[in-house]
Design a protein around this motif. Structure first.
Motif, PDB file in Angstrom:
ATOM      1  N   GLU A 173       1.228   4.812  -2.523  1.00  0.00           N
ATOM      2  CA  GLU A 173      -0.232   4.790  -2.561  1.00  0.00           C
ATOM      3  C   GLU A 173      -0.777   3.434  -2.107  1.00  0.00           C
ATOM      4  N   LEU A 174      -0.053   2.346  -2.401  1.00  0.00           N
ATOM      5  CA  LEU A 174      -0.538   1.011  -2.076  1.00  0.00           C
ATOM      6  C   LEU A 174       0.131   0.512  -0.796  1.00  0.00           C
ATOM      7  N   GLU A 175      -0.688   0.058   0.148  1.00  0.00           N
ATOM      8  CA  GLU A 175      -0.193  -0.431   1.435  1.00  0.00           C
ATOM      9  C   GLU A 175      -0.349  -1.941   1.512  1.00  0.00           C
ATOM     10  N   PRO A 176       0.745  -2.694   1.596  1.00  0.00           N
ATOM     11  CA  PRO A 176       0.651  -4.139   1.797  1.00  0.00           C
ATOM     12  C   PRO A 176       0.851  -4.510   3.270  1.00  0.00           C
ATOM     13  N   ILE A 182      -0.623 -14.406   4.444  1.00  0.00           N
ATOM     14  CA  ILE A 182      -1.394 -13.964   3.278  1.00  0.00           C
ATOM     15  C   ILE A 182      -1.266 -12.458   3.151  1.00  0.00           C
ATOM     16  N   THR A 183      -0.930 -11.982   1.974  1.00  0.00           N
ATOM     17  CA  THR A 183      -0.696 -10.562   1.750  1.00  0.00           C
ATOM     18  C   THR A 183      -1.997  -9.842   1.424  1.00  0.00           C
ATOM     19  N   PHE A 184      -2.256  -8.793   2.169  1.00  0.00           N
ATOM     20  CA  PHE A 184      -3.376  -7.889   1.901  1.00  0.00           C
ATOM     21  C   PHE A 184      -2.803  -6.609   1.295  1.00  0.00           C
ATOM     22  N   GLU A 185      -3.531  -6.010   0.382  1.00  0.00           N
ATOM     23  CA  GLU A 185      -3.134  -4.723  -0.168  1.00  0.00           C
ATOM     24  C   GLU A 185      -4.349  -3.815  -0.242  1.00  0.00           C
ATOM     25  N   GLN A 186      -4.128  -2.555   0.096  1.00  0.00           N
ATOM     26  CA  GLN A 186      -5.180  -1.558  -0.050  1.00  0.00           C
ATOM     27  C   GLN A 186      -4.557  -0.203  -0.311  1.00  0.00           C
ATOM     28  N   LYS A 187      -5.354   0.695  -0.856  1.00  0.00           N
ATOM     29  CA  LYS A 187      -4.907   2.064  -1.061  1.00  0.00           C
ATOM     30  C   LYS A 187      -4.709   2.736   0.294  1.00  0.00           C
ATOM     31  N   HIS A 188      -3.631   3.489   0.415  1.00  0.00           N
ATOM     32  CA  HIS A 188      -3.400   4.271   1.640  1.00  0.00           C
ATOM     33  C   HIS A 188      -4.597   5.169   1.911  1.00  0.00           C
ATOM     34  N   ASN A 189      -5.004   5.272   3.161  1.00  0.00           N
ATOM     35  CA  ASN A 189      -6.175   6.078   3.522  1.00  0.00           C
ATOM     36  C   ASN A 189      -5.814   7.563   3.426  1.00  0.00           C
ATOM     37  N   ASP A 190      -6.014   8.117   2.256  1.00  0.00           N
ATOM     38  CA  ASP A 190      -5.593   9.497   2.017  1.00  0.00           C
ATOM     39  C   ASP A 190      -6.749  10.484   2.073  1.00  0.00           C
TER      40      ASP A 190
END
Length: 389
Positions: A173-176, A182-190
């Motif tokens: 579910e989480l995409e890094p 610098i690490t970005f994280e967001q929810k997978h575009n579902d």
């Protein structure tokens, strides 16, 4: 296999490079070749697109990717004789899967030169025969027939990239991702754009036929996997112009509209009857046809045609082109974010736009809706932004 070492990253000097998973095996097999960094970016984005098209619309789907955006995407609908000739697939017994790829590549053959192909279904002999004759870097699909696999393995001197993806694979579910360390994280575009996103029709005209509904869904799903900003023109189950990666919305609309115009002009009888000298290759034909339908061909470019024709063809006049383009109608257009000004509507209509879908939310929504009403076209607000970076 949890790690796959790459020759290099985006550029040859970017070494070392790899893809990997920490907790489980990678969800694909390399059946042939040695895919690179950008190849795999195209592969995984294009697979998501065709998988979602098939899951939402219930038809075989194909995509032709270049530099992490689709040059074309399409469903496996039959081709008429005009499109078979324009797409260079005459004489092939086309299956639905083959039709899908012929349409996807036929949308913008110039941009699809050296593409990455993606198929939602098992790649069959007919599809492999089309690919055999095209310049392509690789393919991803859930399966291949034995004959198709053997045909594809002969491409590029035996080095053609062939990937088999696990169709059951789902990402976390989480995409890094990292940018500048610098690490970005967001929810997978579902989010799954579909028919329910076409219910909010904001124009006076509410007539939205089933074919247009299908094409608007195809546009939305294509936009979901296109570098933003993006605007997508669709007709008869295939993308006919995709304006990707522009900073200005109107530039997206113009770019996609120009591509749609070129797609339609390539079906002009004068184009289809161009008498190329025997032995002229497909890439040369595509380059000349692109120049033939443009309005900015130079004398130098035209002079180079002499090696490909026994008799130099007459160019179409601007008036002849406009008369032909007046026959382009019933086009569906999607935008990955709102149209900020009515100029997008004015330009889209020039390329046959009759049905539009966009998120809405601009301070000038009323102006944009008014423009649609002036033209008598249909526009839906889907309420979802589809940026992709």
């Amino acid at each position: 296999m949890k790690t796959y070492e790459l020759k290099y990253g985006c550029n040859p000097h970017q070494k070392p490079a790899r893809i990997h998973r920490e907790d489980r095996d990678l969800p694909f097999k390399i059946l042939n070749g040695n895919p690179g960094y950008i190849n795999l970016m195209d592969a995984f984005n294009s697979w998501q697109l065709v998988r979602e098209l098939k899951g939402t619309l219930g038809l075989p789907a194909a995509a032709s990717f270049k530099h992490v955006s689709p040059a074309g995407a399409a469903l496996g609908l039959p081709l008429n004789d005009t499109l078979k000739k324009a797409y260079h697939v005459e004489g092939i017994a086309l299956t639905p899967v083959a039709c899908a790829y012929a349409r996807a590549r036929g949308a913008d053959r110039m941009s699809s030169f050296g593409d990455w192909a993606a198929l939602s279904d098992t790649v069959d002999t007919a599809t492999a025969l089309i690919l055999k004759k095209e310049v392509s870097d690789g393919i991803i699909a859930p399966a291949y027939t034995p004959e198709a696999l053997e045909i594809l393995k002969t491409k590029k001197g035996g080095k053609y990239n062939i990937l088999e993806i696990d169709p059951a694979y789902e990402p976390e579910e989480l995409e890094p991702r990292k940018i500048f360390g610098i690490t970005f994280e967001q929810k997978h575009n579902d989010i799954h754009p579909g028919f329910t996103h076409l219910e909010n029709i904001v124009t006076q005209n509410h007539a939205l036929p089933d074919d247009a509904r299908r094409d608007l869904v195809l546009a939305m799903i294509t936009l979901k996997y296109t570098q933003s900003n993006s605007v997508c023109y669709v007709k008869d189950g295939q993308v006919i112009g995709n304006g990707a990666g522009q900073q200005s919305r109107i530039h997206c609309t113009r770019l996609a509209g120009d591509k749609a115009d070129v797609w339609y002009l390539k079906q002009h009888p004068c184009v289809l009857s161009l008498a190329f000298r025997e032995g002229t290759g497909k890439p040369e034909m595509d380059n000349i046809i692109d120049q033939f339908v443009r309005n900015d061909i130079t004398d130098t470019e035209r002079a180079a045609w002499k090696q490909y024709f026994d008799t130099m063809p007459r160019l179409l006049t601007p008036e002849e082109k406009r008369e032909w383009l007046n026959g382009l109608k019933g086009v569906s257009v999607g935008s990955d974010a709102f149209f900020p000004f009515r100029d997008n509507i004015d330009r889209a209509v020039m390329s046959g736009a009759q049905y539009l879908v966009q998120p809405g939310g601009s301070v000038r929504d009323a102006d944009v809706i008014r423009a649609c009403d002036e033209y008598g076209i249909v526009m839906c607000f889907n309420g979802i932004r589809l940026f992709h970076h």
